[in-house]
Design an enzyme around this catalytic site. Structure first.
Site, mmCIF file in Angstrom:
data_model
loop_
_atom_site.group_PDB
_atom_site.id
_atom_site.type_symbol
_atom_site.label_atom_id
_atom_site.label_comp_id
_atom_site.label_asym_id
_atom_site.label_seq_id
_atom_site.Cartn_x
_atom_site.Cartn_y
_atom_site.Cartn_z
ATOM 1 N N ASP A 86 0.869 -1.172 0.000
ATOM 2 C CA ASP A 86 0.000 0.000 0.000
ATOM 3 C C ASP A 86 0.910 1.227 0.000
ATOM 4 O O ASP A 86 1.999 1.194 0.568
ATOM 5 C CB ASP A 86 -0.858 -0.012 1.277
ATOM 6 C CG ASP A 86 -2.096 0.856 1.150
ATOM 7 O OD1 ASP A 86 -3.200 0.343 1.384
ATOM 8 O OD2 ASP A 86 -1.963 2.065 0.823
ATOM 9 N N PRO A 127 -13.679 4.951 -5.830
ATOM 10 C CA PRO A 127 -14.795 5.767 -5.338
ATOM 11 C C PRO A 127 -15.528 6.499 -6.458
ATOM 12 O O PRO A 127 -15.006 6.590 -7.577
ATOM 13 C CB PRO A 127 -14.101 6.779 -4.411
ATOM 14 C CG PRO A 127 -12.708 6.873 -4.918
ATOM 15 C CD PRO A 127 -12.373 5.533 -5.500
ATOM 16 N N ASN A 172 -24.722 -6.434 -6.824
ATOM 17 C CA ASN A 172 -24.955 -5.381 -5.830
ATOM 18 C C ASN A 172 -26.230 -4.600 -6.139
ATOM 19 O O ASN A 172 -26.974 -4.235 -5.230
ATOM 20 C CB ASN A 172 -23.747 -4.436 -5.761
ATOM 21 C CG ASN A 172 -22.698 -4.972 -4.801
ATOM 22 O OD1 ASN A 172 -22.900 -6.016 -4.185
ATOM 23 N ND2 ASN A 172 -21.590 -4.273 -4.679
ATOM 24 N N CYS A 215 -20.357 0.219 -1.002
ATOM 25 C CA CYS A 215 -20.525 -0.481 -2.277
ATOM 26 C C CYS A 215 -21.812 -0.170 -3.014
ATOM 27 O O CYS A 215 -21.780 0.189 -4.185
ATOM 28 C CB CYS A 215 -20.435 -1.980 -2.031
ATOM 29 S SG CYS A 215 -18.972 -2.426 -1.115
ATOM 30 N N LYS A 251 -23.442 -0.977 9.443
ATOM 31 C CA LYS A 251 -24.125 -2.206 9.860
ATOM 32 C C LYS A 251 -23.356 -2.743 11.064
ATOM 33 O O LYS A 251 -22.288 -2.204 11.403
ATOM 34 C CB LYS A 251 -24.163 -3.232 8.725
ATOM 35 C CG LYS A 251 -22.778 -3.704 8.294
ATOM 36 C CD LYS A 251 -22.840 -4.521 7.032
ATOM 37 C CE LYS A 251 -22.721 -5.979 7.291
ATOM 38 N NZ LYS A 251 -22.549 -6.807 6.109
HETATM 39 C C1 UGA Z 1 -22.215 -5.642 -0.102
HETATM 40 C C2 UGA Z 1 -22.671 -6.976 -0.692
HETATM 41 O O1 UGA Z 1 -23.596 -7.615 0.196
HETATM 42 C C3 UGA Z 1 -21.481 -7.884 -0.926
HETATM 43 O O2 UGA Z 1 -21.909 -9.095 -1.555
HETATM 44 C C4 UGA Z 1 -20.476 -7.164 -1.828
HETATM 45 O O3 UGA Z 1 -19.326 -7.957 -2.045
HETATM 46 C C5 UGA Z 1 -20.060 -5.879 -1.135
HETATM 47 O O4 UGA Z 1 -21.227 -5.057 -0.945
HETATM 48 C C6 UGA Z 1 -19.055 -5.179 -2.019
HETATM 49 O O5 UGA Z 1 -19.419 -4.785 -3.132
HETATM 50 O O6 UGA Z 1 -17.874 -5.128 -1.659
HETATM 51 P P1 UGA Z 1 -21.557 -4.793 2.351
HETATM 52 O O7 UGA Z 1 -21.763 -3.431 1.764
HETATM 53 O O8 UGA Z 1 -20.292 -5.078 3.080
HETATM 54 O O9 UGA Z 1 -21.668 -5.901 1.185
HETATM 55 O O10 UGA Z 1 -22.737 -5.091 3.375
HETATM 56 P P2 UGA Z 1 -24.233 -5.662 3.271
HETATM 57 O O11 UGA Z 1 -24.363 -6.787 4.208
HETATM 58 O O12 UGA Z 1 -24.633 -5.923 1.873
HETATM 59 O O13 UGA Z 1 -25.080 -4.454 3.868
HETATM 60 C C7 UGA Z 1 -25.291 -3.228 3.141
HETATM 61 C C8 UGA Z 1 -26.337 -2.382 3.833
HETATM 62 O O14 UGA Z 1 -27.623 -2.974 3.720
HETATM 63 C C9 UGA Z 1 -26.113 -2.176 5.325
HETATM 64 O O15 UGA Z 1 -26.370 -0.836 5.654
HETATM 65 C C10 UGA Z 1 -27.113 -3.109 5.966
HETATM 66 O O16 UGA Z 1 -27.509 -2.714 7.251
HETATM 67 C C11 UGA Z 1 -28.247 -3.029 4.988
HETATM 68 N N1 UGA Z 1 -29.140 -4.210 5.046
HETATM 69 C C12 UGA Z 1 -28.680 -5.439 4.693
HETATM 70 C C13 UGA Z 1 -30.455 -4.048 5.450
HETATM 71 O O17 UGA Z 1 -30.910 -2.924 5.778
HETATM 72 N N2 UGA Z 1 -31.273 -5.140 5.491
HETATM 73 C C14 UGA Z 1 -30.841 -6.379 5.134
HETATM 74 O O18 UGA Z 1 -31.665 -7.348 5.177
HETATM 75 C C15 UGA Z 1 -29.519 -6.535 4.735
#
Ligand code: UGA
Length: 457
Positions: free
Chosen positions: A17, A76, A210, A262, A325
């Site tokens: 990095d 970004p 996504n 993401c 989250k």
């Molecule tokens: C997301 C995708 O889930 C991954 O598969 C992907 O690899 C990643 O983006 C990426 O592109 O790197 P992430 O952003 O880490 O992962 O987290 P998520 O679990 O998807 O949550 C995203 C948001 O949705 C959070 O704010 C979470 O609280 C919210 N969420 C999730 C809900 O409000 N309800 C749900 O049922 C699930």
């Protein structure tokens, strides 16, 4: 990469990095200082660091020694120039590709791991081809193969997602390179879960996955508002629809809007790509997912103000959770940022708590809005880790992140410390209404309809 090193002890993994501070943090003896909080990560770093997993700023040396280079830099949303506000900024991908071109030796497989717009591999390939041609008559002849292998892990469950992924995607043209990467994954992932596609499908599948996930969240969040208006109950609806295998149970938890680095970025990128190819209707369709998401955050802030007699000026509001989250210290695009800023603009005094986010990170996020709105911030905020101090004399508790700690709270006893009439706003549906019975506390929960709803006919 840490999981890869853990699973393949004979492979030497070096993470490089340009940010020396970050590399130092990865090398810190105190594993509490790792730059990323992720359950299970510390143990993996402890097991492998300085055995076959190294963190270093010696970029040239690491590239020279490598048979395979994973480009995993951030992409970004562009802030200025063509496509500002939508397109992904690829300057880090480009500069990484240039470094690989400059410092590599012999044959190098370059794996595009960052989430990128479709056809980014072409950019990498172009830069590497130039270097290939220039090296043809030199002592250090260079050749390259470019693969796309996007990452599907989610934060907070990253280690398990990497150890037991639903699938791994490898996009490419060069069979030998594809086989080499496939063999690494096969060490711990069943071969039927390793999917092979062309490079463009691989890049587009990541953005599409996504976009579909975010679309589910905007769909269920939109229905949460309809539940509140009609007397339906969002969990009952989610269970009922999730039981249909075609819909499925996961990713149906209504909340304060999705956050994270993401979904928003990738959808903006998809919207931009569609516009670029003249597909305006498709681009408008996906943009609506973001419109609903912003609306969900705004409507929550506005209903809090409305329930607190139409004003939060000088009222103390306890915000539970600042990460986007649970189980992560990442605050990027967290719904807490926009909800906190809206409450601050309305004059609230916020007491923010979070088990993993540090106050300086909150400071950065709350002041990252454009300068016009910063001057509008009327309220104030402070931070505490102590939950009793957080709720003391507060008019309301707003639960924004579903940390396990909050699920275990005794909100009945907290209500005694609060100013009356006191409110709980549960945007994550972690509290059962019954547990508050008799406490006198007023309760609002996402997607929970009240019985005194107006009749439609
Ligand atoms: C997301 C995708 O889930 C991954 O598969 C992907 O690899 C990643 O983006 C990426 O592109 O790197 P992430 O952003 O880490 O992962 O987290 P998520 O679990 O998807 O949550 C995203 C948001 O949705 C959070 O704010 C979470 O609280 C919210 N969420 C999730 C809900 O409000 N309800 C749900 O049922 C699930």
């Amino acid at each position: 990469m840490a999981v890869l090193a853990d699973r393949c002890k004979e492979i030497k993994v070096t993470l490089v990095d340009i940010d020396e501070k970050r590399i130092n943090a990865w090398n810190d003896d105190d594993l509490g200082n790792l730059p990323v909080y992720e359950p299970g990560l510390k143990a993996i770093i402890r097991r492998n660091r300085n055995k076959n997993l190294f963190f270093s700023c010696e970029i040239a040396k690491a590239i020279k020694e490598a048979d395979m280079v994973f480009i995993s830099v951030n992409t970004p949303t562009k802030k200025s120039g063509f496509g500002a506000g939508y397109a992904s900024d690829l300057k880090w991908v480009e500069s990484s590709a240039r470094q690989v071109a400059d410092f590599s030796s012999g044959h190098t497989i370059v794996v595009e791991k960052s989430t990128v717009p479709v056809r980014t591999a072409e950019l990498i390939q172009d830069i590497l081809s130039d270097s290939e041609n220039n090296s043809r008559d030199s002592n250090n002849k260079k050749t390259f193969s470019v693969l796309s292998s996007p990452e599907f892990l989610a934060e907070g469950t990253a280690i398990n997602d990497l150890e037991n992924p639903d699938r791994v995607l490898i996009g490419g043209e060069d069979n030998d390179a594809i086989k080499s990467l496939g063999k690494i994954y096969e060490r711990w992932i069943p071969s039927e879960k390793i999917l092979f596609t062309n490079v463009w499908s691989s890049e587009l599948s990541k953005l599409t996955a996504n976009a579909f996930l975010a679309q589910r969240l905007s769909s269920i969040n939109a229905i949460s508002a309809l539940c509140e208006a009609t007397g339906a109950e969002i969990n009952e609806v989610a269970n009922a629809i999730g039981a249909d295998k075609r819909i499925g149970k996961k990713f149906l938890a209504a909340g304060p809007g999705f956050g994270g680095s993401c979904f928003q970025k990738d959808i903006l990128n998809l919207v931009y790509l569609c516009k670029y190819y003249g597909l305006d209707t498709v681009s408008n369709y996906w943009e609506q997912v973001l419109t609903v998401n912003n609306w969900q955050k705004e409507r929550i802030a506005s209903l809090i103000v409305e329930k607190l007699f139409g004003t939060v000026t000088n009222k103390k509001i306890a915000l539970f959770g600042f990460s986007f989250k649970a189980n992560t210290n990442d605050t990027r695009e967290s719904p807490s940022i926009s909800i906190a800023n809206d409450l601050l603009e309305n004059g609230a005094n916020l007491m923010i708590t979070d088990p993993q986010v540090l106050p300086h990170q909150i400071e950065k996020e709350l002041h990252s809005r454009d300068s016009e709105t910063i001057t509008d911030l009327k309220g104030s905020w402070s931070f505490t880790k102590n939950l009793e101090e957080c709720v003391k004399d507060a008019d309301a508790i707003v639960i924004l992140t579903s940390w396990k700690e909050y699920e275990e709270c005794d909100f009945r006893s907290y209500s005694k410390l609060m100013r009356k009439p006191s409110w709980i706003f549960d945007t994550r549906k972690i509290i059962s209404k019954d547990s508050l019975k008799g406490s006198g506390i007023k309760f609002w929960q996402i997607g929970m309809g009240t019985l005194n709803y107006p009749k439609v006919f």
